[in-house]
Enzyme design. Structure first.
Site, PDB file in Angstrom:
ATOM      1  N   ASN A  12       0.874  -1.170   0.000  1.00  0.00           N
ATOM      2  CA  ASN A  12       0.000   0.000   0.000  1.00  0.00           C
ATOM      3  C   ASN A  12       0.913   1.222   0.000  1.00  0.00           C
ATOM      4  O   ASN A  12       1.456   1.603   1.033  1.00  0.00           O
ATOM      5  CB  ASN A  12      -0.885  -0.023   1.254  1.00  0.00           C
ATOM      6  CG  ASN A  12      -1.711   1.241   1.408  1.00  0.00           C
ATOM      7  OD1 ASN A  12      -1.791   2.057   0.488  1.00  0.00           O
ATOM      8  ND2 ASN A  12      -2.339   1.398   2.571  1.00  0.00           N
ATOM      9  N   TRP A  13       1.072   1.790  -1.189  1.00  0.00           N
ATOM     10  CA  TRP A  13       2.016   2.911  -1.316  1.00  0.00           C
ATOM     11  C   TRP A  13       1.471   4.194  -0.690  1.00  0.00           C
ATOM     12  O   TRP A  13       2.204   5.171  -0.551  1.00  0.00           O
ATOM     13  CB  TRP A  13       2.326   3.177  -2.788  1.00  0.00           C
ATOM     14  CG  TRP A  13       3.098   2.081  -3.478  1.00  0.00           C
ATOM     15  CD1 TRP A  13       3.579   0.926  -2.914  1.00  0.00           C
ATOM     16  CD2 TRP A  13       3.482   2.046  -4.853  1.00  0.00           C
ATOM     17  NE1 TRP A  13       4.243   0.181  -3.870  1.00  0.00           N
ATOM     18  CE2 TRP A  13       4.196   0.848  -5.069  1.00  0.00           C
ATOM     19  CE3 TRP A  13       3.297   2.921  -5.940  1.00  0.00           C
ATOM     20  CZ2 TRP A  13       4.718   0.493  -6.319  1.00  0.00           C
ATOM     21  CZ3 TRP A  13       3.812   2.571  -7.177  1.00  0.00           C
ATOM     22  CH2 TRP A  13       4.517   1.371  -7.368  1.00  0.00           C
ATOM     23  N   LYS A  14       0.182   4.216  -0.399  1.00  0.00           N
ATOM     24  CA  LYS A  14      -0.475   5.432   0.114  1.00  0.00           C
ATOM     25  C   LYS A  14      -0.184   6.602  -0.835  1.00  0.00           C
ATOM     26  O   LYS A  14      -0.044   6.370  -2.037  1.00  0.00           O
ATOM     27  CB  LYS A  14      -0.035   5.705   1.553  1.00  0.00           C
ATOM     28  CG  LYS A  14      -0.234   4.458   2.438  1.00  0.00           C
ATOM     29  CD  LYS A  14      -0.111   4.713   3.906  1.00  0.00           C
ATOM     30  CE  LYS A  14      -0.294   3.397   4.653  1.00  0.00           C
ATOM     31  NZ  LYS A  14      -0.283   3.562   6.105  1.00  0.00           N
ATOM     32  N   HIS A  27      -9.597   1.278   4.412  1.00  0.00           N
ATOM     33  CA  HIS A  27      -8.365   1.462   5.183  1.00  0.00           C
ATOM     34  C   HIS A  27      -8.637   2.394   6.361  1.00  0.00           C
ATOM     35  O   HIS A  27      -9.460   3.311   6.258  1.00  0.00           O
ATOM     36  CB  HIS A  27      -7.275   2.050   4.270  1.00  0.00           C
ATOM     37  CG  HIS A  27      -5.925   2.051   4.917  1.00  0.00           C
ATOM     38  ND1 HIS A  27      -5.540   3.022   5.800  1.00  0.00           N
ATOM     39  CD2 HIS A  27      -4.905   1.180   4.840  1.00  0.00           C
ATOM     40  CE1 HIS A  27      -4.322   2.745   6.233  1.00  0.00           C
ATOM     41  NE2 HIS A  27      -3.912   1.633   5.669  1.00  0.00           N
ATOM     42  N   GLU A  44      -7.114   4.832   7.431  1.00  0.00           N
ATOM     43  CA  GLU A  44      -6.951   6.262   7.117  1.00  0.00           C
ATOM     44  C   GLU A  44      -8.199   6.805   6.420  1.00  0.00           C
ATOM     45  O   GLU A  44      -8.583   7.955   6.628  1.00  0.00           O
ATOM     46  CB  GLU A  44      -5.677   6.460   6.267  1.00  0.00           C
ATOM     47  CG  GLU A  44      -4.428   6.283   7.120  1.00  0.00           C
ATOM     48  CD  GLU A  44      -3.224   5.713   6.404  1.00  0.00           C
ATOM     49  OE1 GLU A  44      -3.153   5.756   5.166  1.00  0.00           O
ATOM     50  OE2 GLU A  44      -2.328   5.201   7.111  1.00  0.00           O
ATOM     51  N   GLU A  68      -5.693  -4.791  10.371  1.00  0.00           N
ATOM     52  CA  GLU A  68      -4.669  -3.783  10.631  1.00  0.00           C
ATOM     53  C   GLU A  68      -5.015  -3.041  11.918  1.00  0.00           C
ATOM     54  O   GLU A  68      -5.823  -2.097  11.897  1.00  0.00           O
ATOM     55  CB  GLU A  68      -4.591  -2.782   9.478  1.00  0.00           C
ATOM     56  CG  GLU A  68      -4.263  -3.400   8.136  1.00  0.00           C
ATOM     57  CD  GLU A  68      -3.702  -2.364   7.174  1.00  0.00           C
ATOM     58  OE1 GLU A  68      -2.556  -2.534   6.748  1.00  0.00           O
ATOM     59  OE2 GLU A  68      -4.387  -1.384   6.885  1.00  0.00           O
ATOM     60  N   GLY A 119       2.034   2.476  10.633  1.00  0.00           N
ATOM     61  CA  GLY A 119       2.966   3.581  10.472  1.00  0.00           C
ATOM     62  C   GLY A 119       3.642   4.015  11.753  1.00  0.00           C
ATOM     63  O   GLY A 119       4.304   5.054  11.791  1.00  0.00           O
ATOM     64  N   SER A 171       3.100  -1.937  10.383  1.00  0.00           N
ATOM     65  CA  SER A 171       4.542  -1.978  10.641  1.00  0.00           C
ATOM     66  C   SER A 171       5.153  -3.354  10.369  1.00  0.00           C
ATOM     67  O   SER A 171       6.103  -3.756  11.039  1.00  0.00           O
ATOM     68  CB  SER A 171       4.863  -1.503  12.060  1.00  0.00           C
ATOM     69  OG  SER A 171       4.445  -0.151  12.229  1.00  0.00           O
ATOM     70  N   GLY A 223       2.729  -1.043   4.290  1.00  0.00           N
ATOM     71  CA  GLY A 223       2.802   0.372   3.961  1.00  0.00           C
ATOM     72  C   GLY A 223       4.243   0.789   3.741  1.00  0.00           C
ATOM     73  O   GLY A 223       4.822   0.599   2.670  1.00  0.00           O
ATOM     74  N   GLY A 224       4.859   1.337   4.775  1.00  0.00           N
ATOM     75  CA  GLY A 224       6.208   1.905   4.666  1.00  0.00           C
ATOM     76  C   GLY A 224       7.213   0.992   3.978  1.00  0.00           C
ATOM     77  O   GLY A 224       7.963   1.436   3.081  1.00  0.00           O
TER      78      GLY A 224
HETATM   79  P1  PGA Z   1       2.595   0.405   7.635  1.00  0.00           P
HETATM   80  O1  PGA Z   1       1.166   0.619   6.932  1.00  0.00           O
HETATM   81  O2  PGA Z   1       3.154  -0.894   7.101  1.00  0.00           O
HETATM   82  O3  PGA Z   1       3.404   1.595   7.217  1.00  0.00           O
HETATM   83  O4  PGA Z   1       2.349   0.348   9.088  1.00  0.00           O
HETATM   84  C1  PGA Z   1       0.291  -0.459   6.724  1.00  0.00           C
HETATM   85  C2  PGA Z   1      -0.989   0.053   6.117  1.00  0.00           C
HETATM   86  O5  PGA Z   1      -1.447   1.135   6.479  1.00  0.00           O
HETATM   87  O6  PGA Z   1      -1.600  -0.612   5.241  1.00  0.00           O
END
Ligand code: PGA
Length: 248
Positions: free
Chosen positions: A9-11, A94, A96, A166, A172, A211, A232-233
């Site tokens: 997930n590149w966001k 998600h 967010e 999640e 994050g 994470s 994500g990251g």
């Molecule tokens: P993260 O994000 O790996 O940076 O914690 C995961 C996500 O939000 O899908």
């Protein structure tokens, strides 16, 4: 046996240049990967990533969709537009989107249904906040989030849904759920599905997100009910992402 699925997930990250470098880097290592790998990219880069990944093992996804087919919805992206660029997957709900854009369980369930109606596989995100976990509500929160989809679409819909658990407190933050915490949540999620249909519970992929990185991926994905990761990251660096993909 459920196959391992790793989704990036590149966001809202990237540029034409970094997208090119990242995708080429991932493709270079794909011959050593057995997992199903998906990259969920920002909409402006769908076309670029489609061109780079055609005839490859790398699958393409979007990060959200609008429930309407077309029309006066400034800034939004429809299922047809996503498919037009070769994407087969879409992240839905998600945390967010839920917290920053006020997406309710009902909105998310509607998006899941629209994705399914259009032949897209939703990566349906659920998970509790820290306050909810601390007050003992993890189970009731994920139950409510899943029930919204069962109520609208029925349990059979989960034949075509990937769930991503999640915990919001792990996204994050660098704080990962312990394998035991994650496994307990995944087993609980599978038990909710099993109350409705035992076969679907066994076949549904439940990814962990929050994470996940090359250092903790093997232990997490090694848990019985954890079928991969939503990253994500660590999905923004080809080397890190590939290391996670190679776990499966
Ligand atoms: P993260 O994000 O790996 O940076 O914690 C995961 C996500 O939000 O899908």
């Amino acid at each position: 046996m459920r196959q391992v699925i790793v989704a990036g997930n590149w966001k809202m990250n990237g540029s034409k240049e970094t997208v090119n470098t990242l995708v080429m880097g991932i493709l270079a290592g794909m011959s050593e990967v057995n997992s199903t790998v998906i990259v969920c990219v920002p909409s402006p880069y769908l076309s670029q990533v489609e061109a780079l990944t055609t005839h490859s093992q790398l699958n393409l996804g979007a990060q959200d969709l609008n429930v309407n087919a077309s029309g006066a919805f400034t800034g939004e992206v429809s299922a047809d537009m996503i498919k037009d660029f070769g994407a087969q997957y879409v992240i839905v709900g998600h945390s967010e989107r839920r917290s920053l854009y006020a997406e309710t369980d009902a909105v998310v369930a509607n998006k899941v249904q629209v994705a399914l109606d259009n032949g897209l596989t939703p990566i349906f995100c659920i998970g509790e906040t820290l306050a909810e976990r601390d007050s003992g509500q993890m189970e009731s929160v994920v139950m409510r989030q899943i029930q919204a989809v069962i109520d609208l679409s029925g349990i059979d819909a989960f034949k075509h849904i990937i769930i991503a658990y999640e915990p919001v407190w792990a996204i994050g933050t660098g704080v990962t759920a312990t394998p035991q915490q994650a496994q307990d949540a995944h087993a609980f999620i599978r038990s909710i599905l099993a109350q409705n249909d035992a076969n679907i519970a066994q076949s549904t992929a439940i990814l962990y997100g929050g994470s996940m990185n090359p250092n903790n991926a093997a232990e997490l994905i090694g848990c019985e009910d954890i079928d991969g990761g939503l990253i994500g990251g660590a999905s923004l660096k080809a080397e890190d992402f590939l290391q996670i993909c190679k776990v499966g």
